[in-house]
Design a protein around this motif. Structure first.
Motif, PDB file in Angstrom:
ATOM      1  N   PHE A  50     -10.345  12.020  13.317  1.00 19.42           N
ATOM      2  CA  PHE A  50     -11.960  11.420  13.583  1.00 19.42           C
ATOM      3  C   PHE A  50     -11.818   9.835  13.391  1.00 19.42           C
ATOM      4  CE2 PHE A  50     -16.493  10.729  12.419  1.00 19.42           C
ATOM      5  CZ  PHE A  50     -16.957  11.161  13.586  1.00 19.42           C
ATOM      6  N   TRP A  51     -11.218   9.444  12.201  1.00 17.29           N
ATOM      7  CA  TRP A  51     -11.049   8.216  11.733  1.00 17.29           C
ATOM      8  C   TRP A  51     -10.278   7.274  12.735  1.00 17.29           C
ATOM      9  CZ3 TRP A  51      -7.613   4.456   9.825  1.00 17.29           C
ATOM     10  CH2 TRP A  51      -8.262   3.289   9.333  1.00 17.29           C
ATOM     11  N   PHE A  52      -9.155   7.673  13.246  1.00 12.65           N
ATOM     12  CA  PHE A  52      -8.318   6.998  14.049  1.00 12.65           C
ATOM     13  C   PHE A  52      -8.929   7.017  15.341  1.00 12.65           C
ATOM     14  CE2 PHE A  52      -4.718   7.980  10.971  1.00 12.65           C
ATOM     15  CZ  PHE A  52      -4.176   6.615  10.847  1.00 12.65           C
ATOM     16  N   GLY A  53      -9.588   8.096  15.664  1.00  6.82           N
ATOM     17  CA  GLY A  53     -10.284   7.906  17.235  1.00  6.82           C
ATOM     18  C   GLY A  53     -11.282   6.829  17.034  1.00  6.82           C
ATOM     19  N   VAL A  83      -7.326  13.310  25.896  1.00  5.92           N
ATOM     20  CA  VAL A  83      -7.073  14.103  24.646  1.00  5.92           C
ATOM     21  C   VAL A  83      -8.337  14.640  24.310  1.00  5.92           C
ATOM     22  CG1 VAL A  83      -6.514  14.049  22.341  1.00  5.92           C
ATOM     23  CG2 VAL A  83      -5.010  12.954  23.919  1.00  5.92           C
ATOM     24  N   ALA A  84      -9.434  13.918  24.304  1.00 10.73           N
ATOM     25  CA  ALA A  84     -10.682  14.223  23.717  1.00 10.73           C
ATOM     26  C   ALA A  84     -11.385  15.388  24.509  1.00 10.73           C
ATOM     27  CB  ALA A  84     -11.607  13.112  23.626  1.00 10.73           C
ATOM     28  N   TYR A  85     -11.278  15.313  25.900  1.00 18.49           N
ATOM     29  CA  TYR A  85     -11.562  16.262  27.031  1.00 18.49           C
ATOM     30  C   TYR A  85     -10.836  17.626  26.864  1.00 18.49           C
ATOM     31  CZ  TYR A  85     -12.987  18.867  30.919  1.00 18.49           C
ATOM     32  OH  TYR A  85     -13.319  19.795  31.758  1.00 18.49           O
ATOM     33  N   PHE A  86      -9.506  17.600  26.611  1.00 20.39           N
ATOM     34  CA  PHE A  86      -8.770  18.929  26.420  1.00 20.39           C
ATOM     35  C   PHE A  86      -9.069  19.415  25.023  1.00 20.39           C
ATOM     36  CE2 PHE A  86      -7.165  17.421  30.702  1.00 20.39           C
ATOM     37  CZ  PHE A  86      -7.280  18.445  31.088  1.00 20.39           C
ATOM     38  N   GLN A  87      -9.161  18.788  24.187  1.00 18.90           N
ATOM     39  CA  GLN A  87      -9.348  19.142  22.557  1.00 18.90           C
ATOM     40  C   GLN A  87     -10.511  19.385  22.117  1.00 18.90           C
ATOM     41  OE1 GLN A  87      -7.731  16.723  19.774  1.00 18.90           O
ATOM     42  NE2 GLN A  87      -7.649  18.081  18.167  1.00 18.90           N
ATOM     43  N   PHE A  88     -11.592  18.804  22.754  1.00 19.48           N
ATOM     44  CA  PHE A  88     -12.782  19.186  22.463  1.00 19.48           C
ATOM     45  C   PHE A  88     -13.736  19.984  23.185  1.00 19.48           C
ATOM     46  CE2 PHE A  88     -11.700  15.783  19.423  1.00 19.48           C
ATOM     47  CZ  PHE A  88     -11.558  16.432  18.040  1.00 19.48           C
ATOM     48  N   HIS A  89     -13.383  19.816  24.755  1.00 21.68           N
ATOM     49  CA  HIS A  89     -14.418  20.207  25.371  1.00 21.68           C
ATOM     50  C   HIS A  89     -14.055  21.431  26.356  1.00 21.68           C
ATOM     51  CE1 HIS A  89     -17.409  16.993  24.935  1.00 21.68           C
ATOM     52  NE2 HIS A  89     -16.387  16.047  24.966  1.00 21.68           N
ATOM     53  N   GLU A 114     -18.526  15.310  30.446  1.00 23.18           N
ATOM     54  CA  GLU A 114     -18.631  14.228  31.510  1.00 23.18           C
ATOM     55  C   GLU A 114     -18.510  12.895  31.154  1.00 23.18           C
ATOM     56  OE1 GLU A 114     -21.342  16.336  30.323  1.00 23.18           O
ATOM     57  OE2 GLU A 114     -22.327  17.033  32.059  1.00 23.18           O
ATOM     58  N   MET A 115     -18.806  12.675  29.579  1.00 22.08           N
ATOM     59  CA  MET A 115     -18.431  11.158  29.332  1.00 22.08           C
ATOM     60  C   MET A 115     -17.240  10.945  29.114  1.00 22.08           C
ATOM     61  SD  MET A 115     -21.089   9.507  29.641  1.00 22.08           S
ATOM     62  CE  MET A 115     -20.583   8.101  29.179  1.00 22.08           C
ATOM     63  N   ALA A 116     -16.370  11.986  28.528  1.00 20.53           N
ATOM     64  CA  ALA A 116     -15.105  11.782  28.182  1.00 20.53           C
ATOM     65  C   ALA A 116     -14.334  11.918  29.508  1.00 20.53           C
ATOM     66  CB  ALA A 116     -14.491  13.036  27.560  1.00 20.53           C
ATOM     67  N   VAL A 117     -14.535  12.469  30.618  1.00 16.73           N
ATOM     68  CA  VAL A 117     -13.876  12.449  31.838  1.00 16.73           C
ATOM     69  C   VAL A 117     -14.029  11.072  32.812  1.00 16.73           C
ATOM     70  CG1 VAL A 117     -13.702  13.482  34.349  1.00 16.73           C
ATOM     71  CG2 VAL A 117     -13.555  14.874  32.198  1.00 16.73           C
ATOM     72  N   LEU A 118     -15.450  10.620  32.671  1.00 17.27           N
ATOM     73  CA  LEU A 118     -15.870   9.530  33.348  1.00 17.27           C
ATOM     74  C   LEU A 118     -15.022   8.357  32.694  1.00 17.27           C
ATOM     75  CD1 LEU A 118     -17.372   8.294  35.493  1.00 17.27           C
ATOM     76  CD2 LEU A 118     -19.158   7.869  33.844  1.00 17.27           C
ATOM     77  N   TYR A 119     -15.024   8.152  31.080  1.00 17.43           N
ATOM     78  CA  TYR A 119     -14.343   7.131  30.574  1.00 17.43           C
ATOM     79  C   TYR A 119     -12.929   7.179  30.808  1.00 17.43           C
ATOM     80  CZ  TYR A 119     -18.042   5.347  27.001  1.00 17.43           C
ATOM     81  OH  TYR A 119     -19.124   4.534  26.612  1.00 17.43           O
TER      82      TYR A 119
END
Length: 146
Positions: A50-53, A83-89, A114-119
């Motif tokens: 969380f901190w490194f992200g 990574v955020a999309y596949f790990q958290f969504h 949506e926001m993870a994919v768009l970003y």
């Protein structure tokens, strides 16, 4: 017809896209690290992740916004969002057909990604195109102006 009127402003519109995407991305990092902006926080990951992200979001977002080492920062930010999309969504193995929240549906509209994919794809585009006008990279001569 509209292309004729808006086309000459494409470089400036791209610079605005880069600046706004970088600033909004950096706000996520500020929220995670400094807890300055109220709002819905994501479920806690391991604190180091969380901190490194948050550090990546803050530093890369600001670098993208000002146009400093833009391609590198945008490439790193794009990877983080993938990574955020596949790990958290998109969580394989947690399929719950009666609940759309927290389910493992692939589609971002269903799983909240949506926001993870768009970003991810906006930053990939920025990484490929470079900083564009109104950037420190151009001012320092690291990139040719558009």
């Amino acid at each position: 017809m509209i292309q004729r009127h808006l086309g000459p402003h494409a470089d400036r519109a791209y610079a605005l896209l880069r600046i706004m995407a970088g600033l909004t991305f950096s706000f996520h990092g500020v929220q995670k690290i400094l807890h300055l902006f109220p709002g819905k926080m994501p479920p806690p990951a391991p604190w180091t992740q969380f901190w490194f992200g948050g550090i990546i979001e803050l530093v890369c977002g600001l670098a993208i916004a000002v146009g400093l080492l833009t391609s590198w920062a945008a490439f790193l930010a794009s990877g983080q969002m993938a990574v955020a999309y596949f790990q958290f969504h998109y969580k394989i193995g947690e399929f719950t057909p009666k609940s759309h929240l927290g389910s493992s549906f692939f589609f971002p509209g269903v799983n909240g990604g949506e926001m993870a994919v768009l970003y991810c794809f906006v930053f990939l585009f920025i990484a490929c195109k470079g900083s564009g006008p109104w950037s420190i990279d151009v001012a320092l001569g690291r990139q040719r102006p558009a």
